[in-house]
Design an enzyme around this catalytic site. Structure first.
Site, mmCIF file in Angstrom:
data_model
loop_
_atom_site.group_PDB
_atom_site.id
_atom_site.type_symbol
_atom_site.label_atom_id
_atom_site.label_comp_id
_atom_site.label_asym_id
_atom_site.label_seq_id
_atom_site.Cartn_x
_atom_site.Cartn_y
_atom_site.Cartn_z
ATOM 1 N N ASP A 164 -22.834 -36.282 92.352
ATOM 2 C CA ASP A 164 -23.024 -36.605 90.937
ATOM 3 C C ASP A 164 -21.702 -36.923 90.255
ATOM 4 O OD1 ASP A 164 -22.364 -33.845 91.360
ATOM 5 O OD2 ASP A 164 -22.790 -33.457 89.249
ATOM 6 N N GLU A 165 -21.783 -37.696 89.220
ATOM 7 C CA GLU A 165 -20.686 -37.936 88.274
ATOM 8 C C GLU A 165 -19.358 -38.312 88.950
ATOM 9 O OE1 GLU A 165 -22.091 -35.080 84.577
ATOM 10 O OE2 GLU A 165 -21.049 -34.137 86.273
#
Length: 532
Positions: free
Chosen positions: A347-348
């Protein structure tokens, strides 16, 4: 004479009433969470007494363990001995033939209680239901003077989803072994069966990797706010895995990458972009045989980070040493983890170029598969080619969930606007964030995983998981305040079919559960949505 007659009458009435078995609360009104599929009361009651015992029908260590667990839960408040054997007893645990499943039944008559299932896990869930059918005083850890009665009747139950999880972020703030065990105990009471441990992030590396010791020597030193961090030795991690398994909970370890990796980059600068090793030096390194003298000649390391910003770190996805590192970490973690999943994060990763991100995710999935495990990752991994069986954990972008489905892969539902336990209840909450939403108890409860994302139905969904991120959470009391009562709501979302769930009914049952939490010293949030 009149006085004597009056006294005799009073004594007779008292003696009669004291010998009567008291009425029991109807099974439908006992506050069982998650709500079972079928609950029906009948006339009469079962009363647990000093001669009660657990009888095991079937064989196996797991059956013995469930029987011992039931007895251990009943002994403190009742003061009864409650032996466990295969010979006789009025509390019967029956392991029946057939394909193992989590389905169970609880049959209660005046003379006995029988819990039946084709699996020890199903029996364990039946035990949790039985415990909630007893008066709430059963939660006490010392003897209480109560008649331990349950209404006669029948409960039949099975879960809506096979994966019912909770995630605990031990990276932003380190959470002790004892506090994780405490969380596991609360999960077990709610029939949750997967504990996702977020072991690494920018602020800390929390699992010992023997082939890369600086990960914990350096990366484990601190946490959000700059206070002292910590990490689990491999022995402590194994202790947690075993403790969870005894309660039929599978641990899913997460190594978040290629972003959220600053703690690793502060430990080994060679994993940073821009630091290249000569091919000859790289070729000399093999599994578990890292020449740290070579690595030390390239000491460009990140600084330790104790803030809460995201998206600024990345592994060097174009260097072979990164994949040597990932292989070593996965290899050691797999050796400690009997469950099927390794969570690879994903993620991210805002500073990782898209093409580099895709290459990294696809290659790491191959490493996980090489060691016989299945990859799980946050929904961004669906932008890469997913391996067969890989699971995308939906938290943010619905289009990523659809991408996973289109590749033939399942989705784990953790929508941040419903399932994130670190979100504030409202603007007055003393802990938490609200970047996704304010999430009151009814928000956690009133949603249907099978219809939440357009184009995703039940057949596409592995299960439901409730993540608890710890940017603002430092101890057990903080965990309890943010997790409860919402974790109970999400446990019911994961276990009970949508047509069986009703908010007004849940409000009444969670109030009864609150009485049990109070006995256990759980510092839960008393939502104004409930008449506690």
């Amino acid at each position: 004479m009149k006085h004597l007659l009056y006294a005799v009458t009073l004594l007779a009435v008292f003696s009669f009433s004291s010998c009567q078995t008291p009425d029991a609360v109807k099974l439908e009104d006992t506050g069982i969470i998650p709500i079972p599929l079928i609950v029906s009361s009948s006339s009469g009651v079962f009363e647990l007494g000093s001669g009660s015992a657990v009888r095991l029908i079937g064989s196996g260590d797991e059956l013995q363990r469930v029987g011992g667990y039931l007895a251990e839960r009943l002994r403190p408040a009742t003061g009864f001995e409650i032996p466990v054997s295969a010979d006789s007893g009025d509390l019967i645990l029956e392991l029946i033939g057939g394909d193992p499943s989590e389905k169970y039944s609880v049959s209660i008559s005046k003379s006995e209680v029988k819990i039946s299932s084709t699996s020890a896990a199903g029996l364990f869930y039946g035990v949790q239901t039985l415990l909630k059918a007893f008066p709430e005083e059963i939660e006490n850890d010392s003897v209480v003077d109560v008649r331990w009665v349950i209404s006669s009747g029948l409960i039949e139950d099975e879960p809506e989803f096979g994966y019912r999880g909770a995630m605990l972020d031990v990276a932003r703030h380190f959470i002790s072994v004892e506090d994780v065990k405490h969380y596991i105990d609360q999960m077990a009471d709610l029939k949750l069966n997967h504990l996702h441990l977020h072991l690494t992030d920018d602020q800390g590396w929390r699992i010992e990797i023997k082939s890369w010791p600086k990960l914990t020597e350096i990366g484990g030193k601190t946490e959000v706010g700059g206070t002292e961090g910590g990490f689990y030795t491999q022995e402590e991690y194994t202790e947690l895995v075993n403790y969870a398994a005894e309660r039929f909970i599978t641990v899913v370890p997460e190594i978040d990458m290629p972003g959220h990796t600053n703690a690793a980059l502060a430990s080994y600068g060679e994993l940073n972009p821009g630091v290249n090793l000569p091919n000859g030096d790289l070729a000399s390194m093999s599994e578990g045989n890292i020449d740290f003298d070579i690595l030390d000649r390239n000491p460009i390391a990140a600084e330790l980070y104790t803030g809460i910003e995201v998206g600024f770190s990345t592994f060097a996805t174009n260097k072979e040493i990164t994949y040597v590192f990932v292989d070593d970490v996965i290899r050691e973690l797999v050796a400690l983890t009997p469950g099927p999943y390794i969570h690879i994060g994903g993620d991210e990763s805002h500073v990782t170029e898209k093409e580099d991100y895709i290459y990294f995710v696809e290659r790491v999935q191959e490493i996980v598969a090489k060691y016989g495990k299945t990859s799980m990752g946050w929904d961004e991994i669906a932008t890469a080619k997913l391996s067969k069986g890989s699971v995308a954990q939906f938290w943010a972008l619905e289009e990523n969930a659809v991408l996973a489905k289109e590749q033939g892969n399942q989705i784990l539902m953790s929508p941040a606007k419903r399932a994130y336990l670190d979100m504030q209840y409202d603007s007055t909450s003393r802990l938490g964030l609200h970047w996704a939403a304010y999430i009151e108890l009814d928000d956690s409860y009133n949603w249907n995983p099978s219809t939440y994302v357009d184009g995703i139905d039940k057949s596409d969904i592995l299960g439901v998981e409730a993540p608890l991120w710890t940017e603002t959470i430092t101890n057990r009391a903080d965990i309890e305040y943010m997790a409860f009562p919402r974790l109970a709501a999400l446990a019911e979302v994961a276990w009970s079919p949508n047509e069986r769930r009703d908010w007004e009914d849940f409000r009444k049952r969670i109030a009864l559960q609150g009485q049990r939490w109070e006995i256990n010293g759980i510092e839960f949030y008393k939502s104004p949505k409930v008449d506690w």
